[in-house]
Design a protein around this motif. Structure first.
Motif, PDB file in Angstrom:
ATOM      1  N   ASP A 225       0.837  -1.200   0.000  1.00 35.30           N
ATOM      2  CA  ASP A 225       0.000   0.000   0.000  1.00 35.30           C
ATOM      3  C   ASP A 225       0.875   1.255   0.000  1.00 35.30           C
ATOM      4  OD1 ASP A 225      -2.338  -1.465   0.053  1.00 35.30           O
ATOM      5  OD2 ASP A 225      -2.512  -1.399   2.239  1.00 35.30           O
ATOM      6  N   ILE A 226       0.398   2.269  -0.685  1.00 38.41           N
ATOM      7  CA  ILE A 226       1.067   3.568  -0.700  1.00 38.41           C
ATOM      8  C   ILE A 226       0.243   4.529   0.145  1.00 38.41           C
ATOM      9  CG2 ILE A 226       1.715   5.515  -2.161  1.00 38.41           C
ATOM     10  CD1 ILE A 226       2.318   3.544  -4.384  1.00 38.41           C
ATOM     11  N   LEU A 227       0.912   5.261   1.018  1.00 35.03           N
ATOM     12  CA  LEU A 227       0.229   6.160   1.949  1.00 35.03           C
ATOM     13  C   LEU A 227       0.470   7.613   1.546  1.00 35.03           C
ATOM     14  CD1 LEU A 227       1.265   4.439   5.313  1.00 35.03           C
ATOM     15  CD2 LEU A 227      -0.555   3.786   3.719  1.00 35.03           C
ATOM     16  N   LEU A 228      -0.576   8.420   1.654  1.00 30.81           N
ATOM     17  CA  LEU A 228      -0.490   9.844   1.323  1.00 30.81           C
ATOM     18  C   LEU A 228      -1.299  10.640   2.339  1.00 30.81           C
ATOM     19  CD1 LEU A 228       0.174  12.195  -0.717  1.00 30.81           C
ATOM     20  CD2 LEU A 228      -2.056  11.703  -1.743  1.00 30.81           C
ATOM     21  N   THR A 229      -0.708  11.700   2.868  1.00 26.33           N
ATOM     22  CA  THR A 229      -1.443  12.643   3.700  1.00 26.33           C
ATOM     23  C   THR A 229      -1.908  13.788   2.807  1.00 26.33           C
ATOM     24  OG1 THR A 229      -0.177  12.096   5.693  1.00 26.33           O
ATOM     25  CG2 THR A 229      -1.301  14.217   5.657  1.00 26.33           C
ATOM     26  N   LEU A 230      -3.228  14.021   2.775  1.00 26.92           N
ATOM     27  CA  LEU A 230      -3.808  14.992   1.845  1.00 26.92           C
ATOM     28  C   LEU A 230      -4.368  16.194   2.609  1.00 26.92           C
ATOM     29  CD1 LEU A 230      -4.704  15.552  -1.128  1.00 26.92           C
ATOM     30  CD2 LEU A 230      -6.916  14.557  -0.488  1.00 26.92           C
ATOM     31  N   PRO A 231      -3.793  17.381   2.397  1.00 29.76           N
ATOM     32  CA  PRO A 231      -4.357  18.580   3.028  1.00 29.76           C
ATOM     33  C   PRO A 231      -5.678  18.972   2.348  1.00 29.76           C
ATOM     34  CG  PRO A 231      -2.051  18.906   2.342  1.00 29.76           C
ATOM     35  CD  PRO A 231      -2.555  17.675   1.666  1.00 29.76           C
ATOM     36  N   VAL A 232      -6.683  19.296   3.149  1.00 30.15           N
ATOM     37  CA  VAL A 232      -7.964  19.789   2.631  1.00 30.15           C
ATOM     38  C   VAL A 232      -8.362  21.024   3.429  1.00 30.15           C
ATOM     39  CG1 VAL A 232      -8.749  17.542   1.796  1.00 30.15           C
ATOM     40  CG2 VAL A 232      -9.269  18.230   4.149  1.00 30.15           C
ATOM     41  N   THR A 233      -9.166  21.892   2.823  1.00 32.45           N
ATOM     42  CA  THR A 233      -9.645  23.078   3.527  1.00 32.45           C
ATOM     43  C   THR A 233     -10.796  22.712   4.457  1.00 32.45           C
ATOM     44  OG1 THR A 233     -11.259  23.625   1.813  1.00 32.45           O
ATOM     45  CG2 THR A 233      -9.013  24.480   1.526  1.00 32.45           C
ATOM     46  N   CYS A 234     -11.068  23.588   5.384  1.00 31.13           N
ATOM     47  CA  CYS A 234     -12.152  23.299   6.326  1.00 31.13           C
ATOM     48  C   CYS A 234     -13.497  23.281   5.613  1.00 31.13           C
ATOM     49  CB  CYS A 234     -12.144  24.310   7.472  1.00 31.13           C
ATOM     50  SG  CYS A 234     -12.318  26.027   6.941  1.00 31.13           S
ATOM     51  N   TRP A 235     -13.654  24.121   4.574  1.00 29.38           N
ATOM     52  CA  TRP A 235     -14.920  24.110   3.850  1.00 29.38           C
ATOM     53  C   TRP A 235     -15.062  22.869   2.960  1.00 29.38           C
ATOM     54  CZ3 TRP A 235     -11.324  28.005   3.832  1.00 29.38           C
ATOM     55  CH2 TRP A 235     -10.488  28.096   2.716  1.00 29.38           C
ATOM     56  N   SER A 259     -18.658  16.566   6.059  1.00 25.64           N
ATOM     57  CA  SER A 259     -18.342  16.473   7.493  1.00 25.64           C
ATOM     58  C   SER A 259     -17.128  15.567   7.750  1.00 25.64           C
ATOM     59  CB  SER A 259     -19.555  15.959   8.287  1.00 25.64           C
ATOM     60  OG  SER A 259     -20.668  16.817   8.102  1.00 25.64           O
ATOM     61  N   ALA A 260     -16.162  15.616   6.835  1.00 23.91           N
ATOM     62  CA  ALA A 260     -14.923  14.850   7.030  1.00 23.91           C
ATOM     63  C   ALA A 260     -14.070  15.507   8.106  1.00 23.91           C
ATOM     64  CB  ALA A 260     -14.161  14.766   5.713  1.00 23.91           C
ATOM     65  N   ASN A 261     -13.259  14.708   8.757  1.00 22.57           N
ATOM     66  CA  ASN A 261     -12.377  15.195   9.818  1.00 22.57           C
ATOM     67  C   ASN A 261     -10.930  14.873   9.500  1.00 22.57           C
ATOM     68  OD1 ASN A 261     -13.665  16.533  12.069  1.00 22.57           O
ATOM     69  ND2 ASN A 261     -14.843  14.640  12.347  1.00 22.57           N
ATOM     70  N   SER A 262     -10.007  15.585  10.117  1.00 21.17           N
ATOM     71  CA  SER A 262      -8.594  15.217  10.040  1.00 21.17           C
ATOM     72  C   SER A 262      -8.412  13.807  10.592  1.00 21.17           C
ATOM     73  CB  SER A 262      -7.736  16.192  10.854  1.00 21.17           C
ATOM     74  OG  SER A 262      -7.582  17.408  10.188  1.00 21.17           O
ATOM     75  N   GLY A 263      -7.626  13.021   9.897  1.00 24.73           N
ATOM     76  CA  GLY A 263      -7.392  11.649  10.323  1.00 24.73           C
ATOM     77  C   GLY A 263      -8.266  10.632   9.623  1.00 24.73           C
ATOM     78  N   ASN A 264      -9.371  11.096   9.002  1.00 24.70           N
ATOM     79  CA  ASN A 264     -10.193  10.171   8.221  1.00 24.70           C
ATOM     80  C   ASN A 264      -9.367   9.598   7.072  1.00 24.70           C
ATOM     81  OD1 ASN A 264     -13.425  11.922   8.412  1.00 24.70           O
ATOM     82  ND2 ASN A 264     -12.341  10.651   9.890  1.00 24.70           N
ATOM     83  N   THR A 287      -4.927   9.893   3.916  1.00 23.09           N
ATOM     84  CA  THR A 287      -5.314  10.395   5.237  1.00 23.09           C
ATOM     85  C   THR A 287      -5.565  11.888   5.133  1.00 23.09           C
ATOM     86  OG1 THR A 287      -3.955   8.723   6.339  1.00 23.09           O
ATOM     87  CG2 THR A 287      -4.623  10.632   7.643  1.00 23.09           C
ATOM     88  N   LEU A 288      -6.765  12.323   5.525  1.00 22.96           N
ATOM     89  CA  LEU A 288      -7.128  13.734   5.413  1.00 22.96           C
ATOM     90  C   LEU A 288      -6.499  14.550   6.537  1.00 22.96           C
ATOM     91  CD1 LEU A 288     -10.935  13.462   4.517  1.00 22.96           C
ATOM     92  CD2 LEU A 288      -8.958  13.533   2.978  1.00 22.96           C
ATOM     93  N   GLN A 289      -6.105  15.750   6.186  1.00 26.16           N
ATOM     94  CA  GLN A 289      -5.531  16.675   7.170  1.00 26.16           C
ATOM     95  C   GLN A 289      -6.104  18.062   6.890  1.00 26.16           C
ATOM     96  OE1 GLN A 289      -1.327  18.141   6.926  1.00 26.16           O
ATOM     97  NE2 GLN A 289      -1.109  17.012   8.865  1.00 26.16           N
ATOM     98  N   ILE A 290      -6.970  18.542   7.779  1.00 24.58           N
ATOM     99  CA  ILE A 290      -7.592  19.857   7.569  1.00 24.58           C
ATOM    100  C   ILE A 290      -6.543  20.948   7.764  1.00 24.58           C
ATOM    101  CG2 ILE A 290      -9.323  21.475   8.432  1.00 24.58           C
ATOM    102  CD1 ILE A 290     -11.056  19.069   9.143  1.00 24.58           C
ATOM    103  N   SER A 291      -6.486  21.850   6.781  1.00 33.55           N
ATOM    104  CA  SER A 291      -5.484  22.901   6.792  1.00 33.55           C
ATOM    105  C   SER A 291      -6.165  24.264   6.683  1.00 33.55           C
ATOM    106  CB  SER A 291      -4.515  22.703   5.618  1.00 33.55           C
ATOM    107  OG  SER A 291      -3.527  23.694   5.601  1.00 33.55           O
ATOM    108  N   LEU A 292      -5.713  25.236   7.469  1.00 28.13           N
ATOM    109  CA  LEU A 292      -6.287  26.587   7.466  1.00 28.13           C
ATOM    110  C   LEU A 292      -5.254  27.590   6.949  1.00 28.13           C
ATOM    111  CD1 LEU A 292      -8.058  26.638  10.957  1.00 28.13           C
ATOM    112  CD2 LEU A 292      -9.160  26.489   8.713  1.00 28.13           C
ATOM    113  N   PRO A 293      -5.731  28.655   6.331  1.00 31.85           N
ATOM    114  CA  PRO A 293      -4.792  29.708   5.924  1.00 31.85           C
ATOM    115  C   PRO A 293      -4.120  30.327   7.147  1.00 31.85           C
ATOM    116  CG  PRO A 293      -6.949  29.994   4.868  1.00 31.85           C
ATOM    117  CD  PRO A 293      -7.115  28.946   5.929  1.00 31.85           C
ATOM    118  N   LYS A 294      -2.894  30.781   6.970  1.00 34.64           N
ATOM    119  CA  LYS A 294      -2.192  31.417   8.086  1.00 34.64           C
ATOM    120  C   LYS A 294      -2.790  32.784   8.407  1.00 34.64           C
ATOM    121  CE  LYS A 294       2.263  29.109   7.508  1.00 34.64           C
ATOM    122  NZ  LYS A 294       3.733  29.287   7.282  1.00 34.64           N
ATOM    123  N   VAL A 295      -3.295  33.447   7.408  1.00 34.91           N
ATOM    124  CA  VAL A 295      -3.881  34.785   7.593  1.00 34.91           C
ATOM    125  C   VAL A 295      -5.262  34.797   6.943  1.00 34.91           C
ATOM    126  CG1 VAL A 295      -3.632  37.252   7.162  1.00 34.91           C
ATOM    127  CG2 VAL A 295      -1.587  35.851   7.584  1.00 34.91           C
TER     128      VAL A 295
END
Length: 322
Positions: A225-235, A259-264, A287-295
């Protein structure tokens, strides 16, 4: 059996060339010749010098002697133990009588056979066959894309080989290697005959390539298996979305559920590595990782404030209040 240091007997260095060995032999043969020498034990010295020259002047015998000298064990009592499974490449040798009567030592006879076709041989050296060369081991680092698709790679390594004078030296060797598709971490590929040369006409050893995976900028591997962490926006996580995701052989569309969460974790079937042994293909685990803008802009802050008021009943830390 007493070990014979032929280099010491002739008074030459291990790296001495053929001309230096010949010159030293002639000098010592004149010095110890029984007809003219007044040296103590001249006859025995003359025999030893001749025996040493018989071996060191011949590139094949010299190479075999050097290998035995390197891998054998000299005991404290003066005895000598050959390496395990040592196999001599010679039997009986005629016409080597550089000494006064052609009578070689037990050590010589054990390596190269009795000097006049006789049967004197050490129990340690009874098998008169050639010796296969050593196998070499080499680690090769591949990108995942190369392991998945297969590739051609050029590798360089150092091997021990005797030169024209029989001196064992290190030589650089370059090979063009074909890596088949579907290799895995830790797998070994055997290249027959690409190891060290054999002694006395023996077969060359093999080269064993061990596959390693080079670090990838965003993929890791778990079995096939190949693993990937994917950044997604909160929206995207809240509303759901379809986004492009990289895989080992190109991008694909992936649906993010509402309604996905980080870690899903989401699975993309068949986008892992090929397992030839089990005739299966792994998956890509995202693996989903919710990411927010810094500003945030003022408008975004206002929307977040409005969202906080709308979702005031939601408390993700309620588990700590038990």
């Amino acid at each position: 059996m007493e070990f014979k240091d032929y280099y010491k007997i002739l008074g030459v260095a291990e790296q001495a060339d053929a001309s230096a060995i010949k010159a030293s032999y002639r000098k010592l043969a004149r010095k110890y010749h029984p007809d003219v020498s007044k040296e103590h034990n001249a006859e025995q010295q003359f025999k030893e010098v001749g025996e040493a020259y018989t071996v060191l002047k011949d590139p094949e015998k010299r190479a075999e002697y050097d290998l035995l000298r390197k891998q054998g064990t000299r005991r404290s009592d003066g005895g000598f133990q050959p390496p395990p499974d040592w196999q001599s490449s010679h039997e009986n040798h005629q016409g080597y009588s550089h000494t006064s009567d052609g009578d070689f030592s037990d050590f010589f006879d054990s390596i190269f056979g009795a000097s006049r076709g006789g049967s004197r041989q050490s129990d340690d050296f009874r098998r008169s066959t050639s010796q296969r060369g050593r196998d070499l081991h080499y680690k090769i680092a591949l990108f995942l894309e190369e392991a998945y698709q297969g590739c051609q790679r050029q590798i360089s390594l150092r091997v021990a080989e005797p030169d024209q004078n029989g001196v064992v030296k290190q030589r650089d060797k370059t090979l063009n290697v074909k890596i088949p598709a579907g290799v895995t971490q830790g797998q070994h590929i055997r290249l027959a005959g690409q190891g060290e040369l054999g002694i006395g006409g023996g077969k060359a050893g093999d080269l064993l390539l061990e596959i390693e995976f080079a670090p990838h900028p965003y993929f890791t591997v778990d079995g096939s298996d190949i693993l990937l962490t994917l950044p997604v926006t909160c929206w995207e996580a809240a509303l759901g979305a379809t986004v492009e995701v990289p895989t080992i052989n190109g991008k694909v569309k992936l649906k993010i559920p509402k309604s996905a969460n980080s870690g899903n974790k989401l699975r993309i079937k068949g986008k892992g590595l090929i397992n030839k042994g089990e005739k299966t293909t792994g998956d890509q685990i995202v693996t989903l990782q919710i990411s927010l803008p810094k500003v945030h802009s003022s408008e975004a802050n206002a929307l977040y404030q409005q969202l906080a008021e709308c979702e005031s009943n939601f408390n993700p830390r309620h588990v700590f209040e038990r």
